[in-house]
Write a protein that holds these residues in place. Structure first.
Motif, mmCIF file in Angstrom:
data_model
loop_
_atom_site.group_PDB
_atom_site.id
_atom_site.type_symbol
_atom_site.label_atom_id
_atom_site.label_comp_id
_atom_site.label_asym_id
_atom_site.label_seq_id
_atom_site.Cartn_x
_atom_site.Cartn_y
_atom_site.Cartn_z
ATOM 1 N N VAL A 1 0.815 -1.213 0.000
ATOM 2 C CA VAL A 1 0.000 0.000 0.000
ATOM 3 C C VAL A 1 0.850 1.266 0.000
ATOM 4 C CG1 VAL A 1 -1.703 1.324 1.319
ATOM 5 C CG2 VAL A 1 -1.959 -1.158 1.076
ATOM 6 N N ILE A 2 1.890 1.282 0.812
ATOM 7 C CA ILE A 2 2.677 2.505 0.964
ATOM 8 C C ILE A 2 3.669 2.697 -0.179
ATOM 9 C CG2 ILE A 2 4.332 3.720 2.446
ATOM 10 C CD1 ILE A 2 3.075 2.273 4.835
ATOM 11 N N ILE A 3 4.267 1.609 -0.656
ATOM 12 C CA ILE A 3 5.355 1.723 -1.623
ATOM 13 C C ILE A 3 5.023 1.112 -2.982
ATOM 14 C CG2 ILE A 3 7.742 1.055 -2.149
ATOM 15 C CD1 ILE A 3 7.670 3.123 -0.015
ATOM 16 N N ASN A 4 4.682 -0.156 -3.012
ATOM 17 C CA ASN A 4 4.801 -0.927 -4.254
ATOM 18 C C ASN A 4 3.774 -0.603 -5.330
ATOM 19 O OD1 ASN A 4 5.770 -3.458 -2.039
ATOM 20 N ND2 ASN A 4 7.172 -2.448 -3.458
ATOM 21 N N ILE A 5 2.551 -0.244 -4.945
ATOM 22 C CA ILE A 5 1.572 0.107 -5.980
ATOM 23 C C ILE A 5 2.021 1.360 -6.718
ATOM 24 C CG2 ILE A 5 -0.796 0.850 -6.417
ATOM 25 C CD1 ILE A 5 -1.664 -0.948 -4.092
ATOM 26 N N LEU A 6 2.454 2.370 -5.974
ATOM 27 C CA LEU A 6 2.948 3.590 -6.627
ATOM 28 C C LEU A 6 4.257 3.325 -7.366
ATOM 29 C CD1 LEU A 6 2.189 6.298 -3.918
ATOM 30 C CD2 LEU A 6 0.990 5.904 -6.075
ATOM 31 N N GLU A 7 5.118 2.507 -6.771
ATOM 32 C CA GLU A 7 6.388 2.187 -7.422
ATOM 33 C C GLU A 7 6.157 1.499 -8.762
ATOM 34 O OE1 GLU A 7 10.683 0.217 -6.143
ATOM 35 O OE2 GLU A 7 8.858 -0.474 -5.163
ATOM 36 N N GLU A 8 5.210 0.570 -8.797
ATOM 37 C CA GLU A 8 4.939 -0.137 -10.044
ATOM 38 C C GLU A 8 4.125 0.698 -11.023
ATOM 39 O OE1 GLU A 8 6.342 -2.642 -11.195
ATOM 40 O OE2 GLU A 8 7.410 -3.237 -9.397
ATOM 41 N N THR A 9 3.439 1.720 -10.539
ATOM 42 C CA THR A 9 2.830 2.682 -11.454
ATOM 43 C C THR A 9 3.903 3.313 -12.321
ATOM 44 O OG1 THR A 9 1.033 3.135 -9.897
ATOM 45 C CG2 THR A 9 1.453 4.792 -11.584
ATOM 46 N N VAL A 10 5.076 3.512 -11.721
ATOM 47 C CA VAL A 10 6.207 4.083 -12.466
ATOM 48 C C VAL A 10 6.935 3.008 -13.261
ATOM 49 C CG1 VAL A 10 8.392 5.317 -12.279
ATOM 50 C CG2 VAL A 10 6.483 5.912 -10.761
ATOM 51 N N TRP A 11 7.409 1.940 -12.566
ATOM 52 C CA TRP A 11 8.283 0.972 -13.237
ATOM 53 C C TRP A 11 7.552 0.169 -14.307
ATOM 54 C CZ3 TRP A 11 13.043 1.875 -13.387
ATOM 55 C CH2 TRP A 11 13.730 2.406 -12.306
ATOM 56 N N THR A 12 6.339 -0.270 -14.009
ATOM 57 C CA THR A 12 5.585 -1.022 -15.012
ATOM 58 C C THR A 12 4.813 -0.084 -15.928
ATOM 59 O OG1 THR A 12 5.348 -2.914 -13.525
ATOM 60 C CG2 THR A 12 3.835 -2.794 -15.388
ATOM 61 N N GLY A 13 4.023 0.814 -15.322
ATOM 62 C CA GLY A 13 3.125 1.649 -16.114
ATOM 63 C C GLY A 13 3.826 2.636 -17.006
ATOM 64 N N PHE A 14 4.939 3.199 -16.528
ATOM 65 C CA PHE A 14 5.650 4.196 -17.335
ATOM 66 C C PHE A 14 6.849 3.607 -18.051
ATOM 67 C CE2 PHE A 14 8.801 7.472 -18.122
ATOM 68 C CZ PHE A 14 8.052 8.460 -18.722
ATOM 69 N N VAL A 15 7.713 2.881 -17.342
ATOM 70 C CA VAL A 15 8.991 2.450 -17.913
ATOM 71 C C VAL A 15 8.864 1.159 -18.720
ATOM 72 C CG1 VAL A 15 11.384 1.807 -17.418
ATOM 73 C CG2 VAL A 15 10.275 3.595 -16.074
ATOM 74 N N GLN A 16 8.388 0.092 -18.081
ATOM 75 C CA GLN A 16 8.466 -1.210 -18.740
ATOM 76 C C GLN A 16 7.530 -1.321 -19.938
ATOM 77 O OE1 GLN A 16 8.614 -4.565 -16.145
ATOM 78 N NE2 GLN A 16 8.708 -6.045 -17.796
ATOM 79 N N ARG A 17 6.345 -0.763 -19.835
ATOM 80 C CA ARG A 17 5.441 -0.817 -20.990
ATOM 81 C C ARG A 17 6.049 -0.110 -22.199
ATOM 82 N NH1 ARG A 17 -0.363 0.609 -18.070
ATOM 83 N NH2 ARG A 17 -0.704 -1.425 -17.062
ATOM 84 N N ARG A 18 6.676 1.032 -21.968
ATOM 85 C CA ARG A 18 7.321 1.744 -23.068
ATOM 86 C C ARG A 18 8.532 0.959 -23.586
ATOM 87 N NH1 ARG A 18 4.933 5.890 -20.344
ATOM 88 N NH2 ARG A 18 4.373 7.746 -21.548
ATOM 89 N N SER A 19 9.300 0.399 -22.656
ATOM 90 C CA SER A 19 10.492 -0.354 -23.058
ATOM 91 C C SER A 19 10.126 -1.551 -23.916
ATOM 92 C CB SER A 19 11.268 -0.818 -21.822
ATOM 93 O OG SER A 19 11.754 0.271 -21.078
#
Length: 272
Positions: free
Chosen positions: A139-157
């Motif tokens: 709740v505190i870290i990983n959902i927001l973290e994956e919004t960036v790493w998966t949603g922004f970075v990995q999908r584009r990569s």
């Protein structure tokens, strides 16, 4: 199998055209901002031997989330930001992917450790500690973290480079921003090398798992956050000397997902 086929399977979660931008500029801008800021913030607790939690939150906010949202807004306006944030609260479809994300890593890691005598006994105290660690991390870290790493970075990569190279690139960036942690408590260069190896192994395994589960769960970043949180919390299910079971687990599951995606792509190619 050609790289073109692999790229198509990674970038098309529903078999159609990818909704993710393959533009390289956004990835380069993000990396140029996120890595230096992340290193600067995460080096402080390592150098001063302070608790890492407050600095982890600061790095999440200033090195990852704000740059990703600003770049998304710059690229596609408020509608792009809203789409990304909607994915962060989207329930998985089908819903059972949520259960898979919650249990696959901890159950597998505990089972491997148990086979060699290194699993914690599942007492109420251990299970309660796991639940608290899982919920707080997710709740505190990983959902927001994956919004960036998966949603922004990995999908584009993956849209740009295909599933394998896109996942490896994301894993490298993911491990890279955590690099200062490899020096935490390190007494020798060998300890640092071991820490870097652990970062790379866990990052690669997790990114390969994400490559499939993000698509199969209907682009639910909530599900990916749960997956990440379960990996972090599963350290409490094995004895410290057997923490390697977590890394073996995530690598094995990651490669299994990569094989499944490759087979899926082959079937699609055969139907064309």
């Amino acid at each position: 199998m050609s790289q073109t086929t692999i790229r198509t399977s990674a970038a098309e979660p529903a078999g159609g055209r990818s909704p993710d931008s393959p533009a390289l500029r956004q990835l380069l801008l993000f990396s140029a901002v996120a890595l230096p800021i992340g290193w600067a913030i995460m080096s402080v607790p390592v150098a001063l031997q302070l608790p890492t939690e407050p600095f982890t939150l600061a790095a999440l906010l200033f090195a990852l989330l704000i740059p990703a949202l600003l770049l998304t807004a710059r690229e596609s306006g408020r509608s792009g930001v809203k789409r990304l944030l909607r994915d962060a609260v989207r329930l998985p479809r089908p819903s059972w992917w949520g259960l898979v994300a919650m249990t696959a890593i901890p159950v597998s890691a505990w089972s491997i450790a148990a086979a060699v005598g290194g699993a914690e006994v599942l007492t109420p105290a251990v299970l309660t500690g796991y639940a608290v660690a899982f919920l707080s991390s997710t709740v505190i870290i990983n959902i927001l973290e994956e919004t960036v790493w998966t949603g922004f970075v990995q999908r584009r990569s993956m849209a740009r480079f295909g599933i394998l190279r896109g996942s490896v690139l994301t894993a490298a960036l993911f491990a890279g921003i955590h690099l200062p942690l490899a020096f935490s408590g390190a007494a020798s260069p060998a300890n640092v090398a071991t820490g870097i190896g652990i970062l790379l192994a866990s990052a690669l395994g997790l990114r390969l798992m994400v490559a499939g589960i993000d698509s199969w769960s209907g682009r639910s970043l909530l599900t990916i956050g749960v997956l990440h949180g379960s990996f972090n919390a599963s350290s409490g299910l094995v004895e410290p000397a057997y923490d390697w079971a977590r890394y073996v687990t995530v690598l094995a599951l990651g490669f299994a997902v990569a094989v499944a995606i490759a087979l899926q792509a082959r079937r699609r190619s055969a139907r064309r």
